[in-house]
Write a protein that holds these residues in place. Structure first.
Motif, PDB file in Angstrom:
ATOM      1  N   ASN A 142      12.592 -19.401   9.317  1.00 31.74           N
ATOM      2  CA  ASN A 142      13.634 -18.414   9.006  1.00 31.74           C
ATOM      3  C   ASN A 142      13.189 -17.410   7.939  1.00 31.74           C
ATOM      4  N   ASP A 143      11.882 -17.080   7.972  1.00 27.77           N
ATOM      5  CA  ASP A 143      11.333 -16.001   7.135  1.00 27.77           C
ATOM      6  C   ASP A 143      11.473 -16.300   5.640  1.00 27.77           C
ATOM      7  N   MET A 144      11.088 -17.508   5.250  1.00 24.71           N
ATOM      8  CA  MET A 144      11.152 -17.904   3.844  1.00 24.71           C
ATOM      9  C   MET A 144       9.756 -18.139   3.293  1.00 24.71           C
ATOM     10  N   GLY A 145       9.605 -17.942   1.982  1.00 19.51           N
ATOM     11  CA  GLY A 145       8.347 -18.252   1.333  1.00 19.51           C
ATOM     12  C   GLY A 145       7.999 -17.250   0.246  1.00 19.51           C
ATOM     13  N   MET A 146       7.636 -17.791  -0.910  1.00 16.06           N
ATOM     14  CA  MET A 146       7.222 -16.985  -2.056  1.00 16.06           C
ATOM     15  C   MET A 146       5.751 -17.265  -2.346  1.00 16.06           C
ATOM     16  N   PRO A 147       5.105 -16.438  -3.179  1.00 19.33           N
ATOM     17  CA  PRO A 147       3.744 -16.768  -3.611  1.00 19.33           C
ATOM     18  C   PRO A 147       3.720 -18.157  -4.249  1.00 19.33           C
ATOM     19  N   LEU A 148       2.562 -18.820  -4.185  1.00 15.78           N
ATOM     20  CA  LEU A 148       2.471 -20.212  -4.602  1.00 15.78           C
ATOM     21  C   LEU A 148       2.947 -20.436  -6.033  1.00 15.78           C
ATOM     22  N   GLU A 149       2.494 -19.618  -6.956  1.00 25.28           N
ATOM     23  CA  GLU A 149       2.866 -19.819  -8.357  1.00 25.28           C
ATOM     24  C   GLU A 149       4.379 -19.728  -8.551  1.00 25.28           C
ATOM     25  N   GLU A 150       4.999 -18.746  -7.903  1.00 22.19           N
ATOM     26  CA  GLU A 150       6.451 -18.578  -8.021  1.00 22.19           C
ATOM     27  C   GLU A 150       7.187 -19.706  -7.308  1.00 22.19           C
ATOM     28  N   THR A 151       6.639 -20.163  -6.193  1.00 17.59           N
ATOM     29  CA  THR A 151       7.226 -21.290  -5.476  1.00 17.59           C
ATOM     30  C   THR A 151       7.264 -22.523  -6.360  1.00 17.59           C
ATOM     31  N   ILE A 152       6.136 -22.840  -6.978  1.00 19.85           N
ATOM     32  CA  ILE A 152       6.057 -24.030  -7.821  1.00 19.85           C
ATOM     33  C   ILE A 152       6.981 -23.905  -9.031  1.00 19.85           C
ATOM     34  N   GLU A 153       7.019 -22.730  -9.637  1.00 21.34           N
ATOM     35  CA  GLU A 153       7.905 -22.520 -10.784  1.00 21.34           C
ATOM     36  C   GLU A 153       9.373 -22.715 -10.383  1.00 21.34           C
TER      37      GLU A 153
END
Length: 384
Positions: A242-253
């Motif tokens: 469903n078109d989700m996902g952030m850059p890895l660093e922001e995802t982990i934060e």
């Protein structure tokens, strides 16, 4: 006695006040069989009854908290008295098999559609944190392939939080043992968490804490109804679907903050969904999700909640993770569709030999009862 390779899955586990007989759980599985409306029917009852004999815990398919439309036709809801009565028959049947069942509370947010029959009946817009359309989209009951639309940014998100609380009240009346908040797969709670779908500059966005606010307040409302030890949440930090996902660093934060704060609430469990390639679409020539090891990244943050996981586990792999203390229970999905006795087969060393008919995975729009049953309640159990 279970084979040694899976024995750890068949040790009982305490989940709040509930003693689960094993650690083989049924994941939420949308099947589109609540025909002709959003009320659980006799075929739904048979489906859950068949599968209640051997799991430690059942999570229902996603249960819509409001008549605010769906990309899935004939998905059951829990906003009406008729729906509560339908679910009560199912929870009673599950309890007769000495099993436990949580309702997964679900709001689609921006991946609803204004032309969906229930959306029209609700008479409200497709709500989301921000007016940003998801890419993709598939609507089985709308001609052609219209794709997702630009949603209406909700002015006051507490209106939606109120709907979750009411759904929890109804779930309790229906006899559920607890509730799971659907915080994964690009639906409403996930949309608030992700900076690509939530660009708000008020207190509901702008930072990991702001984007976490909605989901954490929903959890507080669910706790108010059920108590903290009967509430769980499903999260998918890897995104994609469903078109989700952030850059890895922001995802982990973001997910580290949310999981830490959710854990402080004392909820029963957090279900971490692993990366599954099948659910990571390609946009602009590349995968959409943020692939990383969710267990090693986030499990250590849970001091109170049980660490459960989901996403492509085999029985042997899950047993090894439980034995090593990496997780405490595992949700299985696809295996339960074509094996109503999936846990019993693992426990007794029976093969998983029912071929899965992918053409009947999801129900047809306005299906007859014969069509509803096909690929739903007609898979045989093994002989013991």
């Amino acid at each position: 006695m279970a084979p040694a390779t899976v024995a750890s899955l068949f040790e009982p586990i305490q989940l709040g006040p509930l003693t689960l007989r094993n650690r083989v759980f049924i994941s939420a599985l949308t099947r589109n069989r609540s025909v002709p409306t959003n009320i659980p029917n006799a075929v739904n009852l048979e489906y859950y009854q068949q599968r209640a004999k051997s799991p430690g815990l059942i999570i229902t398919e996603g249960v819509l908290i409001t008549q605010q439309g769906s990309e899935w036709p004939h998905a059951p809801g829990i906003w009406s008295k008729e729906q509560v009565a339908g679910w009560k028959k199912i929870t009673d049947a599950v309890h007769k098999e000495d099993s436990f069942i949580f309702a997964q509370l679900w709001h689609l947010g921006r991946v609803g559609h204004p032309d969906a029959p229930e959306q029209k009946a609700a008479g409200v817009p497709v709500y989301a944190p921000s007016a940003i359309a998801a890419r993709g989209g598939k609507f089985r009951f709308i001609p052609g392939e219209p794709g997702y639309v630009t949603p209406t940014a909700i002015d006051d998100p507490t209106i939606l939080i109120d709907l979750f609380e009411k759904a929890a009240v109804n779930a309790k009346e229906a006899g559920f043992d607890g509730v799971e908040l659907h915080g994964a797969n690009g639906y409403l709670v996930h949309q608030f968490l992700d900076s690509n779908s939530n660009i708000r500059t008020d207190s509901w966005g702008g930072s990991a804490a702001g984007r976490s606010k909605f989901g954490l307040l929903v959890l507080e409302r669910l706790i108010k109804v059920f108590g903290k030890d009967r509430v769980g949440i499903k999260l998918n930090p890897t995104g994609g679907y469903n078109d989700m996902g952030m850059p890895l660093e922001e995802t982990i934060e973001t997910f580290s903050y949310f999981i830490t704060e959710a854990d402080k609430l004392g909820i029963a469990y957090i279900d971490l969904v692993r990366y599954v390639d099948l659910f990571d679409p390609v946009f602009d020539g590349k995968k959409r999700g943020t692939k990383h090891d969710v267990i090693s990244t986030y499990a250590h943050l849970m001091k109170n909640a049980k660490v459960f996981s989901n996403g492509g586990w085999t029985g042997e792999e899950a047993a090894a993770a439980v034995k090593d203390g990496k997780v405490q229970g595992v949700f299985f999905g696809m295996g339960w569709i074509n094996h109503p006795d999936f846990a019993a087969r693992l426990e007794h060393g029976k093969p998983l030999d029912n071929p899965l008919d992918y053409t009947t995975l999801y129900g047809k729009y306005h299906a007859s009862e014969e069509e509803q049953r096909k690929g739903y309640v007609d898979y045989p159990a093994a002989e013991y």
